[in-house]
Structures are given as structure tokens and as C-alpha cells.
Enzyme design. Structure first.
Site, PDB file in Angstrom:
ATOM      1  N   HIS A  68      -3.824  -9.503  -1.703  1.00 33.21           N
ATOM      2  CA  HIS A  68      -4.306  -8.155  -1.391  1.00 33.21           C
ATOM      3  C   HIS A  68      -5.813  -8.267  -1.200  1.00 33.21           C
ATOM      4  O   HIS A  68      -6.595  -7.999  -2.114  1.00 33.21           O
ATOM      5  CB  HIS A  68      -3.957  -7.191  -2.531  1.00 33.21           C
ATOM      6  CG  HIS A  68      -4.213  -5.751  -2.211  1.00 33.21           C
ATOM      7  ND1 HIS A  68      -3.242  -4.920  -1.699  1.00 33.21           N
ATOM      8  CD2 HIS A  68      -5.331  -4.995  -2.305  1.00 33.21           C
ATOM      9  CE1 HIS A  68      -3.744  -3.709  -1.525  1.00 33.21           C
ATOM     10  NE2 HIS A  68      -5.010  -3.729  -1.876  1.00 33.21           N
TER      11      HIS A  68
ATOM     12  N   HIS B 123       0.833   3.360  -2.588  1.00 31.94           N
ATOM     13  CA  HIS B 123      -0.072   4.359  -3.189  1.00 31.94           C
ATOM     14  C   HIS B 123       0.686   5.522  -3.839  1.00 31.94           C
ATOM     15  O   HIS B 123       0.343   6.701  -3.647  1.00 31.94           O
ATOM     16  CB  HIS B 123      -1.060   4.883  -2.142  1.00 31.94           C
ATOM     17  CG  HIS B 123      -2.095   3.891  -1.750  1.00 31.94           C
ATOM     18  ND1 HIS B 123      -3.247   3.674  -2.470  1.00 31.94           N
ATOM     19  CD2 HIS B 123      -2.142   3.024  -0.699  1.00 31.94           C
ATOM     20  CE1 HIS B 123      -3.972   2.726  -1.888  1.00 31.94           C
ATOM     21  NE2 HIS B 123      -3.317   2.306  -0.819  1.00 31.94           N
TER      22      HIS B 123
ATOM     23  N   ASN C  43      -6.288  -3.497  -5.433  1.00 35.20           N
ATOM     24  CA  ASN C  43      -7.513  -2.968  -6.040  1.00 35.20           C
ATOM     25  C   ASN C  43      -7.309  -1.596  -6.665  1.00 35.20           C
ATOM     26  O   ASN C  43      -7.970  -1.245  -7.653  1.00 35.20           O
ATOM     27  CB  ASN C  43      -8.648  -2.915  -5.009  1.00 35.20           C
ATOM     28  CG  ASN C  43      -8.293  -2.110  -3.781  1.00 35.20           C
ATOM     29  OD1 ASN C  43      -7.270  -2.352  -3.134  1.00 35.20           O
ATOM     30  ND2 ASN C  43      -9.119  -1.141  -3.428  1.00 35.20           N
ATOM     31  N   HIS C  44      -6.379  -0.798  -6.131  1.00 34.48           N
ATOM     32  CA  HIS C  44      -6.155   0.534  -6.692  1.00 34.48           C
ATOM     33  C   HIS C  44      -5.388   0.484  -8.006  1.00 34.48           C
ATOM     34  O   HIS C  44      -5.645   1.302  -8.893  1.00 34.48           O
ATOM     35  CB  HIS C  44      -5.410   1.428  -5.692  1.00 34.48           C
ATOM     36  CG  HIS C  44      -6.305   2.091  -4.718  1.00 34.48           C
ATOM     37  ND1 HIS C  44      -6.654   3.421  -4.805  1.00 34.48           N
ATOM     38  CD2 HIS C  44      -6.963   1.603  -3.635  1.00 34.48           C
ATOM     39  CE1 HIS C  44      -7.478   3.732  -3.811  1.00 34.48           C
ATOM     40  NE2 HIS C  44      -7.673   2.648  -3.084  1.00 34.48           N
TER      41      HIS C  44
ATOM     42  N   HIS D 193      -4.712  -0.758   5.920  1.00 33.75           N
ATOM     43  CA  HIS D 193      -3.661   0.243   6.101  1.00 33.75           C
ATOM     44  C   HIS D 193      -3.113   0.281   7.522  1.00 33.75           C
ATOM     45  O   HIS D 193      -2.210   1.056   7.810  1.00 33.75           O
ATOM     46  CB  HIS D 193      -4.179   1.625   5.698  1.00 33.75           C
ATOM     47  CG  HIS D 193      -4.292   1.795   4.220  1.00 33.75           C
ATOM     48  ND1 HIS D 193      -4.500   3.015   3.622  1.00 33.75           N
ATOM     49  CD2 HIS D 193      -4.216   0.887   3.204  1.00 33.75           C
ATOM     50  CE1 HIS D 193      -4.559   2.857   2.313  1.00 33.75           C
ATOM     51  NE2 HIS D 193      -4.386   1.576   2.032  1.00 33.75           N
TER      52      HIS D 193
ATOM     53  N   ASP E 130       0.818  -1.220   0.000  1.00 36.34           N
ATOM     54  CA  ASP E 130       0.000   0.000   0.000  1.00 36.34           C
ATOM     55  C   ASP E 130       0.850   1.268   0.000  1.00 36.34           C
ATOM     56  O   ASP E 130       0.673   2.156   0.837  1.00 36.34           O
ATOM     57  CB  ASP E 130      -0.967  -0.027   1.192  1.00 36.34           C
ATOM     58  CG  ASP E 130      -1.959  -1.165   1.076  1.00 36.34           C
ATOM     59  OD1 ASP E 130      -2.996  -0.971   0.434  1.00 36.34           O
ATOM     60  OD2 ASP E 130      -1.682  -2.256   1.614  1.00 36.34           O
TER      61      ASP E 130
ATOM     62  N   HIS F 108      -3.782  -4.413   1.704  1.00 36.94           N
ATOM     63  CA  HIS F 108      -5.148  -3.875   1.598  1.00 36.94           C
ATOM     64  C   HIS F 108      -5.544  -3.098   2.849  1.00 36.94           C
ATOM     65  O   HIS F 108      -6.043  -1.985   2.749  1.00 36.94           O
ATOM     66  CB  HIS F 108      -6.168  -4.973   1.308  1.00 36.94           C
ATOM     67  CG  HIS F 108      -7.499  -4.459   0.826  1.00 36.94           C
ATOM     68  ND1 HIS F 108      -7.621  -3.378  -0.033  1.00 36.94           N
ATOM     69  CD2 HIS F 108      -8.772  -4.865   1.076  1.00 36.94           C
ATOM     70  CE1 HIS F 108      -8.904  -3.161  -0.296  1.00 36.94           C
ATOM     71  NE2 HIS F 108      -9.618  -4.038   0.373  1.00 36.94           N
TER      72      HIS F 108
ATOM     73  N   ASP G  53      -1.372  -2.421  -4.317  1.00 40.38           N
ATOM     74  CA  ASP G  53      -1.545  -0.967  -4.276  1.00 40.38           C
ATOM     75  C   ASP G  53      -0.191  -0.267  -4.283  1.00 40.38           C
ATOM     76  O   ASP G  53       0.074   0.636  -3.489  1.00 40.38           O
ATOM     77  CB  ASP G  53      -2.393  -0.522  -3.083  1.00 40.38           C
ATOM     78  CG  ASP G  53      -3.877  -0.770  -3.308  1.00 40.38           C
ATOM     79  OD1 ASP G  53      -4.243  -1.261  -4.392  1.00 40.38           O
ATOM     80  OD2 ASP G  53      -4.678  -0.480  -2.403  1.00 40.38           O
TER      81      ASP G  53
END
EC number: 3.1.-.-
Length: 407
Positions: free
Chosen positions: A171, A23, A97-98, A202, A21, A200, A62
Site C-alpha cells: 500500500h 474505506h 495508511n488509513h 484510488h 481502498d 493507495h 485501507d
């Protein structure tokens, strides 16, 4: 790889880094400064990973904020990946998913870096070997495809049974750690892997599972302000996992967020004094902080209160996020209800009135997809739902016909 083999021949313990994650490209509150903060902390994590002298790295989804990352996000990751490669440390990665596009035959941005050595775990290439360690996994699957996900997990479990050391990379949300919006129940996960590298969630989670350890390392920076309680308790960062011994040993490596987040509840009665106290601490920060304030016991127009806050702290903060609670209990209750939950949480609360869990899952999956402007993915979710729905109805009709025919 030659470096890795030499290290192992010398009797070094096999260990790896696990992060998730990241991002990259996320612009919190629409602020360019926050996008740069995520790049900065990612670079710090690469520094720490190299310092830890690990054998390889696992990224459990992610990696990017979107499936179409900005050039800056792509460049930041490329630089980090090449630094790892220069240190002889390969990386294995799945799509979350992102950074997924939920449509048939779509590919995640991770594949762009395969020529630079990134090992992408996908439905086509579900597993790799690093020396004697079996590394397997799958990209993110929405709840509408949970049956397919479970079948693939069973296949990976059978393969893992042939190896002494194995890692599962996923994830997904699990019901044990999420009260809603999970794709797997804890009993759906195979129990014969040594380490479960999840992404997934955080927040930081380390748990015993099966014969090994299940870990969510959490996001690398504060993606939403509701992550602050876990940040204060566990920090942000990654983990280093030692595979030597009967059960993996997990070490948390904390990397400080580049920007401070201040979250305070203040009574209006002491507003100006409290604001001055906050201002006096800001001088200790290298960057302007994000300030979230919950102002209680307000008996005047909230516009006037905001002007006081802006006057005292406006030049000292990157962003101020006030929430007001009036003395009138009915108004206060309404404000709390409307502002304490984000749009997604409000959707989940509203769906609790429905008895049909499949409808609730459909609505949540569509919200996630449409939030990313993924129209094609949304169409796929709807199509899968109705295909499944009509298949169930057709099966019921067939059963009814058979029962009527037997009478």
C-alpha cells in the site's frame, strides 16, 4: 481449504480477486447516507467475488477509513468475511495508511478478524503460502521509513526467488503514477514477482512490470470528487487475476456506485435552463445524487445565484457543491486558485518553494497523521525525522573533523 484442493485437482485455473481502498466507515461530506453507500458497494463486491469462484482474495490496504473503525464498519466487514469463508474463499490483507496507527507495536484493526480466518500480512508475518503460490507483503510505510521499507522488500524478493509463482502486496505511492507524495520510486520495487497487488491510489492502474503485472484496483466508491474522471473512464470495482500462463491475465470487474455524481460546468447566462435539464435526469436515479456545479460568467451576487440553484435542485439532491467564477478575471483566478486544490494539494504547492525535500516529506507525513488525529503517530514521525537529521549532521561533523585532522 478442502474445497480449494478439490477445485485444483480438477484442473481449474488458479485465480484470485484483488481489491483495495474500501474505506469502510467513511462518511463523505459528513453524510450518513454516504457511509451507507460504501457499505452497500462492499456487499455488492463480495457478491461478485463469490460469483467469480476465485480461490482467494487479496485486500491491499485501507480496509477501514480509520484505525478505530465504527461498530457498523466492523460488522459490515465481518459479514463479508464470513460469507467468503462460507464459500471456501480465504482473504489476505495488509494495513494501509488509513487503518494504521503510526506508533511502535501498534496493531491495525484487521487483527480483530484473524479468528474468523483473515490472513493478516504484517512486518512479523510477511508471507503466506496458498498451495504453490507465495504471497508476501508489508503494511503501509511512510516516506520517513523508506530505507527500512526498501530493505524489507529486498528480503521478500530473495524469498520469492525460491517460488515459481509469487505475489507482492503493498500500500504505497510510486513516483511513476504520482507527481508528488510517493514513498517508492519504480526502481525500488523488486522485479521478480508475478503479480504486484498495490493499494493507495484510488484510480485504476494496470501496468506491465518485471515479469508480471502491477495493478492498483482503485477505491470501491468515489472517495473524493476529483476521482470522477477516472470513474467515468474505468468505473469502480476490483480485478480478477488468472495466474495460469507465463504472465497473469487481469480482468476488470466494475461495480456501479450506489449513488450518482453529477459534475457540470454551466454558464450563468443559461443557468435556469441547465438546472431544469439536470432536474429532468434525476428522476432516473434510485438515490438523490451529489451535484457539483461550476458556474461561470457570473455578474451578480453569488448569494443570489446559490438561491436559484437551491430553489431548482434543493429537493432533488443529497448535496449541491457549487463553485463560482465571476466575470472579473482577477477574482475568477483567485477563486480557482483557492478552490480547485484541497488543503493537502495547497500544502504541496506551498512546499515547492523549499529546496529541502526532507522538510517537504516531513510536512506531508505530519499532515496525513494529524488529519487522522493520530498524535502518537505524529510524535513518532517527528522523532524519526530528528533522529535521522542529527545522525546525518553528526556524520558530517565527524567527516569534517577527520579531514581537518589529516591536514
Amino acid at each position: 481449504m478442502v474445497i480449494k484442493k478439490q477445485k485444483l485437482e480438477k484442473g481449474n485455473i488458479m485465480k484470485f480477486a484483488h481489491l483495495s481502498d474500501t474505506h469502510l466507515g467513511y462518511r463523505q461530506f459528513g453524510l450518513n447516507e454516504r457511509e451507507k453507500d460504501f457499505y452497500e458497494v462492499f456487499e455488492l463486491i463480495i457478491d461478485k467475488i463469490i460469483e467469480e469462484n476465485v480461490d482467494f482474495v487479496i485486500h491491499s490496504g485501507d480496509l477501514f477509513e480509520t484505525a478505530r473503525p465504527s461498530p457498523n464498519a466492523l460488522l459490515t466487514f465481518q459479514k463479508g468475511l464470513l460469507r467468503l469463508k462460507g464459500a471456501g474463499i480465504p482473504m489476505f490483507s495488509i494495513a494501509g495508511n488509513h487503518d494504521s496507527v503510526m506508533r511502535k507495536e501498534a496493531i491495525p484493526p484487521q487483527v480483530l478478524f484473524k479468528k474468523w480466518g483473515l490472513k493478516v500480512i504484517s512486518p512479523i508475518n510477511t508471507n503466506y503460502m496458498f498451495d504453490d503460490v507465495f504471497i508476501a507483503g508489508l503494511p503501509y510505510y511512510p516516506s520517513s521509513q523508506s530505507k527500512n521499507l526498501k530493505n524489507k522488500l529486498a528480503e521478500l524478493s530473495q524469498k520469492a526467488a525460491n517460488h515459481e509463482k509469487s505475489i507482492l502486496v503493498l500500500h504505497q505511492g510510486i513516483d511513476k503514477y504520482l507527481s508528488f507524495q510517493y514513498e517508492l520510486e519504480i526502481g525500488d520495487i523488486p522485479d521478480n514477482f508475478d503479480y504486484y497487488a498495490f493499494g493507495h491510489l484510488h484510480k485504476y492502474i494496470e501496468d506491465d512490470f518485471g515479469k508480471g503485472k502491477l495493478v492498483y484496483p482503485g477505491s470501491i466508491d468515489i472517495w473524493r470528487t476529483n476521482e470522477l474522471p477516472d470513474y467515468k473512464k474505468n468505473g469502480k470495482g476490483f480485478v480478477v487475476v488468472d495466474l495460469d500462463g507465463p504472465k497473469p491475465a487481469v480482468k476488470r470487474v466494475v461495480v456501479e456506485s450506489p449513488r450518482a455524481f453529477i459534475d457540470k460546468t454551466i454558464s450563468y447566462d443559461n443557468l435556469e435552463d441547465e438546472l431544469r435539464n439536470i432536474k429532468s435526469t434525476i428522476n432516473d436515479f434510485d438515490k438523490k445524487p451529489i451535484i457539483s456545479l461550476n458556474i461561470t460568467n457570473i455578474d451578480i451576487d453569488t448569494t443570489d445565484v446559490y438561491e436559484i440553484i437551491k430553489k431548482e435542485l434543493g429537493d432533488y439532491a443529497l448535496m449541491i457543491r457549487p463553485k463560482f467564477q465571476l466575470i472579473d478575471e482577477e477574482v475568477e483566478e483567485l477563486i480557482n486558485k483557492d478552490t480547485s486544490l484541497g488543503p493537502k494539494e495547497l500544502l504541496v504547492e506551498g512546499l515547492k518553494e523549499f529546496d529541502d525535500e526532507s522538510i517537504s516529506r516531513l510536512a506531508i507525513d505530519l499532515y496525513d497523521s494529524l488529519s487522522k488525529d493520530d498524535n502518537e503517530g505524529s510524535e513518532k514521525i517527528i522523532s524519526d525525522y530528528y533522529d535521522n537529521h542529527f545522525a546525518i549532521e553528526e556524520e558530517k561533523d565527524t567527516q569534517t573533523t577527520l579531514e581537518e585532522g589529516s591536514q
